[in-house]
Design a protein around this motif. Structure first.
Motif, PDB file in Angstrom:
ATOM      1  N   GLY A 340       8.766  16.341   9.392  1.00  0.00           N
ATOM      2  CA  GLY A 340       9.979  15.531   9.535  1.00  0.00           C
ATOM      3  C   GLY A 340       9.664  14.081   9.884  1.00  0.00           C
ATOM      4  N   MET A 341      10.715  13.379  10.258  1.00  0.00           N
ATOM      5  CA  MET A 341      10.579  11.977  10.633  1.00  0.00           C
ATOM      6  C   MET A 341      10.700  11.838  12.147  1.00  0.00           C
ATOM      7  N   PRO A 342      10.140  10.815  12.783  1.00  0.00           N
ATOM      8  CA  PRO A 342       9.550   9.617  12.177  1.00  0.00           C
ATOM      9  C   PRO A 342       8.087   9.768  11.759  1.00  0.00           C
ATOM     10  N   GLU A 343       7.418  10.903  12.169  1.00  0.00           N
ATOM     11  CA  GLU A 343       6.000  11.042  11.846  1.00  0.00           C
ATOM     12  C   GLU A 343       5.764  11.109  10.335  1.00  0.00           C
ATOM     13  N   GLY A 344       6.772  11.560   9.599  1.00  0.00           N
ATOM     14  CA  GLY A 344       6.642  11.689   8.152  1.00  0.00           C
ATOM     15  C   GLY A 344       6.377  10.373   7.449  1.00  0.00           C
ATOM     16  N   ARG A 345       6.655   9.276   8.125  1.00  0.00           N
ATOM     17  CA  ARG A 345       6.401   7.967   7.526  1.00  0.00           C
ATOM     18  C   ARG A 345       4.904   7.768   7.244  1.00  0.00           C
ATOM     19  N   ILE A 346       4.055   8.457   8.025  1.00  0.00           N
ATOM     20  CA  ILE A 346       2.608   8.236   7.904  1.00  0.00           C
ATOM     21  C   ILE A 346       2.060   8.857   6.617  1.00  0.00           C
ATOM     22  N   PRO A 347       2.301  10.149   6.339  1.00  0.00           N
ATOM     23  CA  PRO A 347       1.846  10.667   5.045  1.00  0.00           C
ATOM     24  C   PRO A 347       2.511   9.979   3.860  1.00  0.00           C
ATOM     25  N   LEU A 348       3.749   9.539   4.018  1.00  0.00           N
ATOM     26  CA  LEU A 348       4.396   8.791   2.935  1.00  0.00           C
ATOM     27  C   LEU A 348       3.644   7.488   2.669  1.00  0.00           C
ATOM     28  N   ALA A 349       3.289   6.791   3.746  1.00  0.00           N
ATOM     29  CA  ALA A 349       2.560   5.535   3.601  1.00  0.00           C
ATOM     30  C   ALA A 349       1.169   5.785   3.017  1.00  0.00           C
ATOM     31  N   GLU A 350       0.513   6.858   3.473  1.00  0.00           N
ATOM     32  CA  GLU A 350      -0.826   7.179   2.966  1.00  0.00           C
ATOM     33  C   GLU A 350      -0.780   7.417   1.449  1.00  0.00           C
ATOM     34  N   ALA A 351       0.199   8.211   1.021  1.00  0.00           N
ATOM     35  CA  ALA A 351       0.313   8.514  -0.405  1.00  0.00           C
ATOM     36  C   ALA A 351       0.674   7.267  -1.204  1.00  0.00           C
ATOM     37  N   ALA A 352       1.593   6.462  -0.660  1.00  0.00           N
ATOM     38  CA  ALA A 352       2.033   5.256  -1.370  1.00  0.00           C
ATOM     39  C   ALA A 352       0.878   4.270  -1.551  1.00  0.00           C
ATOM     40  N   VAL A 353       0.088   4.088  -0.496  1.00  0.00           N
ATOM     41  CA  VAL A 353      -1.065   3.184  -0.576  1.00  0.00           C
ATOM     42  C   VAL A 353      -2.090   3.726  -1.567  1.00  0.00           C
ATOM     43  N   TYR A 354      -2.347   5.025  -1.505  1.00  0.00           N
ATOM     44  CA  TYR A 354      -3.315   5.653  -2.417  1.00  0.00           C
ATOM     45  C   TYR A 354      -2.898   5.451  -3.872  1.00  0.00           C
ATOM     46  N   LEU A 355      -1.619   5.670  -4.150  1.00  0.00           N
ATOM     47  CA  LEU A 355      -1.119   5.507  -5.520  1.00  0.00           C
ATOM     48  C   LEU A 355      -1.210   4.057  -5.971  1.00  0.00           C
ATOM     49  N   ALA A 356      -0.847   3.140  -5.069  1.00  0.00           N
ATOM     50  CA  ALA A 356      -0.885   1.719  -5.428  1.00  0.00           C
ATOM     51  C   ALA A 356      -2.298   1.271  -5.775  1.00  0.00           C
ATOM     52  N   MET A 357      -3.301   1.815  -5.075  1.00  0.00           N
ATOM     53  CA  MET A 357      -4.678   1.370  -5.253  1.00  0.00           C
ATOM     54  C   MET A 357      -5.442   2.175  -6.302  1.00  0.00           C
ATOM     55  N   SER A 358      -4.767   3.164  -6.892  1.00  0.00           N
ATOM     56  CA  SER A 358      -5.419   3.993  -7.913  1.00  0.00           C
ATOM     57  C   SER A 358      -5.406   3.297  -9.268  1.00  0.00           C
ATOM     58  N   PRO A 359      -6.407   3.606 -10.136  1.00  0.00           N
ATOM     59  CA  PRO A 359      -6.319   3.132 -11.524  1.00  0.00           C
ATOM     60  C   PRO A 359      -5.093   3.745 -12.186  1.00  0.00           C
TER      61      PRO A 359
END
Length: 451
Positions: A340-359
């Motif tokens: 749940g939230m607010p801790e859920g923001r961390i895996p969301l951010a991790e995934a978002a950063v990973y996707l942004a930096m992926s080829p």
């Protein structure tokens, strides 16, 4: 009788004085944003793309030739104010209702009166409906014949994108105008004008530091009502001093009770923000990705919606250039469900950063769309007989599976044979890119399989 006349005479004079005092009290007690509404079109702030000197809309208002329109935009951008200015300019009967408090009977009453006024006196009606998106389909449909026949001119105001919230039939009979958030300089002009001209603030010896004015302009997010309300709270809560009161950025910060990013769950900005989030991932701008993620989190967006968008982006935009991205996005979705939230923001951010930096590669996305388009054009074709199901009794009677070559019986688990239907032989739906892992594996695979 004489006593009655005397009382009536003097009472009438007293009533006039009372009415004047009442009007003065009501004016002073109204919120600052209402007291400072422009009374003339030339004092209207913002929307220069529509209301600048010589603009089409300005000319229509000045000549009283305005047609039906829907005005949409964020709160505090002047939608209701424009309607009031039009009311002062028009020779037509002006009626104002709110979709929040009005129903179908109110619409019937207005349209019936409008029809009578036009038929008996030749006088048109201008109907302003605030928050028109709150009317349901039946209520909106009730306006259609009267707008279409010109019995009344409609001005609808909405904070929701009308293409989502207003019936298409009504939209087609109206001009659509988009109001934009006010620029910081326009907010500053409104604040300074209030200090100089307002019936209350101009008597209070209130001054703002330039830093406070700048801060207020930024904090209000283009909403002049928010800016003026914050200014009024700061002014009224300041300690009176003989030499006057100076309002600081700290005073402004405390006066803006709720600072929030412009966002409307399920509405225009909801989709705009989600779109910007995905496009920033696609564009590999990790800082923009985190910004839009923060906007959605701060606005209370459903974290599962964000996670679903990440999964779509991983498949559509990263694809085979980094197949692990899809696993990361799915894991983030599961993590949010678990913690749940607010801790859920961390895996969301991790995934978002990973996707942004992926080829990035959209080869799989394009491939399936090419295959679907081919089916639309050519229709479904018969599966080759050697690939057909042999699991049921009698299948071999029809020749199913005859001639099929089992790849595991051959070196490297591969053997050349026909898989596409006869009519589709030679079709190429998938094209590998040279991005990330796709270059290393899929290009070589395609070369081998298609040689």
């Amino acid at each position: 009788m004489l006593i009655f006349i005397s009382i009536a005479f003097f009472g009438g004079e007293n009533l006039d004085l009372f009415s004047m005092n009442k009007a003065e009290v009501l004016k002073k007690s109204a919120p600052l944003a209402d007291r400072m509404r422009p009374k003339r079109l030339q004092d209207f702030l913002g929307q220069e793309h529509l209301l600048g000197p010589g603009k089409h809309l300005t000319r229509l208002i000045q000549t009283d030739r305005l047609g039906s329109m829907i005005i949409y935009g964020p709160p505090g951008t002047g939608k209701t104010t424009l309607a009031m200015l039009v009311a002062n300019q028009t020779q037509r009967e002006y009626v104002s209702i709110s979709a929040v408090t009005s129903g179908i009977q109110d619409i019937r009453n207005v349209t019936k009166q409008a029809e009578e006024d036009l038929g008996l006196y030749g006088r048109g009606t201008l109907l302003f409906i605030d928050e028109i998106h709150r009317f349901n389909k039946t209520q909106q449909d009730a306006l259609l014949p009267f707008v279409e026949r010109g019995i009344l001119t409609l001005i609808g105001a909405t904070t929701e994108n009308p293409f989502f919230s207003v019936n298409k039939a009504l939209l087609s009979r109206c001009q659509i105008l988009e109001f934009k958030p006010l620029a910081p300089e326009e907010i500053k002009r409104a604040v300074r004008r209030a200090l100089d001209e307002d019936i209350v603030l101009s008597t209070m010896k209130i001054a703002l530091t330039e830093t406070a004015v700048d801060y207020l302009a930024v904090l209000s997010n283009g909403d002049v009502r928010t800016a003026l309300n914050a200014l009024e709270i700061a002014a009224l809560s300041s300690e009176p001093k003989e030499e006057g009161s100076l309002i600081t950025p700290e005073d402004i910060r405390e006066s803006v009770q709720v600072k929030h990013a412009l966002y409307d769950d399920g509405g225009d900005e909801h989709y705009n923000t989600a779109s910007a989030f995905i496009k920033s991932i696609r564009g590999s701008d990790v800082d923009a990705v985190l910004y839009y993620l923060a906007v959605m989190i701060k606005a209370g967006e459903d974290p599962r919606f964000i996670a679903r968008r990440l999964i779509i982006s991983a498949a559509e935009d990263i694809g085979l250039a980094n197949p692990q991205a899809l696993s990361i996005a799915v894991a983030a979705h599961d993590a949010v469900q678990l913690i749940g939230m607010p801790e859920g923001r961390i895996p969301l951010a991790e995934a978002a950063v990973y996707l942004a930096m992926s080829p990035k590669s959209n080869s799989a996305y394009l491939a399936i769309d090419r295959a679907l388009a081919y089916l639309d054009e050519s229709g479904r074709q018969m599966v080759p007989i050697h690939l057909r199901d042999t699991a049921y009794q009698g299948a071999k009677t029809f020749g199913h599976g005859e001639g099929y070559l089992y790849p595991h019986d051959y070196p490297e688990g591969f053997v050349q044979q026909q898989y596409l239907p006869d009519e589709a032989i030679g079709q190429r739906f998938f094209t590998a890119t040279d991005h990330g892992e796709e270059e290393e594996y899929y290009q070589e695979y395609i070369k081998r399989i298609r040689k």
